[in-house]
Design a protein around this motif. Structure first.
Motif, mmCIF file in Angstrom:
data_model
loop_
_atom_site.group_PDB
_atom_site.id
_atom_site.type_symbol
_atom_site.label_atom_id
_atom_site.label_comp_id
_atom_site.label_asym_id
_atom_site.label_seq_id
_atom_site.Cartn_x
_atom_site.Cartn_y
_atom_site.Cartn_z
ATOM 1 N N SER A 1 0.948 -1.128 0.093
ATOM 2 C CA SER A 1 0.006 0.013 -0.048
ATOM 3 C C SER A 1 0.918 1.066 -0.006
ATOM 4 N N LEU A 2 0.699 2.035 -0.923
ATOM 5 C CA LEU A 2 1.211 3.199 -1.024
ATOM 6 C C LEU A 2 0.311 4.465 -0.601
ATOM 7 N N ARG A 3 0.435 5.071 0.276
ATOM 8 C CA ARG A 3 -0.598 6.137 0.685
ATOM 9 C C ARG A 3 -0.904 7.068 -0.455
ATOM 10 N N ASN A 4 -2.086 7.581 -0.631
ATOM 11 C CA ASN A 4 -2.504 8.452 -1.907
ATOM 12 C C ASN A 4 -2.122 7.938 -3.140
ATOM 13 N N TYR B 1 -12.475 11.343 -1.156
ATOM 14 C CA TYR B 1 -11.484 12.126 -0.677
ATOM 15 C C TYR B 1 -11.823 13.621 -0.727
ATOM 16 N N SER C 1 -6.125 4.479 -4.625
ATOM 17 C CA SER C 1 -6.516 5.252 -3.602
ATOM 18 C C SER C 1 -7.737 6.248 -3.967
ATOM 19 N N ARG D 1 -7.655 9.247 -3.656
ATOM 20 C CA ARG D 1 -7.230 10.650 -4.271
ATOM 21 C C ARG D 1 -6.970 10.491 -5.653
ATOM 22 N N THR E 1 -2.902 0.277 -3.615
ATOM 23 C CA THR E 1 -2.644 -0.930 -3.198
ATOM 24 C C THR E 1 -2.370 -1.859 -4.303
#
Length: 83
Positions: A45-48, A81, A68, A70, A51
């Motif tokens: 998972s990479l924020r913003n 978002y 995400s 975003r 996944t």
């Protein structure tokens, strides 16, 4: 239009005022860690961003990406978002 790794490396290097050699090493190491995690069946998972994950079937693995909220908003997809 798409960008390749060389162009991505150049853009990130410019954004961070870093040499392309350093940036390329970081990108390569990041991708290698993502590959290894997926190979072990772990999600990444990479924020913003989203996944990456794999689903195993009877005879194959299916690679998936869940964007995400975003990223969904950037393309006008249903999103909760709030920037």
């Amino acid at each position: 239009m798409s960008i390749d790794k060389k162009e991505l490396t150049r853009r990130v290097g410019n954004r961070l005022s870093k040499g392309t050699g350093t940036v390329e090493e970081i990108i390569d190491a990041t991708l290698e860690e993502i590959y290894e995690s997926l190979k072990r069946g772990e999600s990444v998972s990479l924020r913003n961003f989203g996944t990456f994950y794999v689903r195993t079937g009877r005879e194959c693995w299916v690679f998936k990406f869940n964007p995400s909220q975003r990223l969904r908003q950037l393309f006008g997809w249903a999103s909760t978002y709030k920037p």
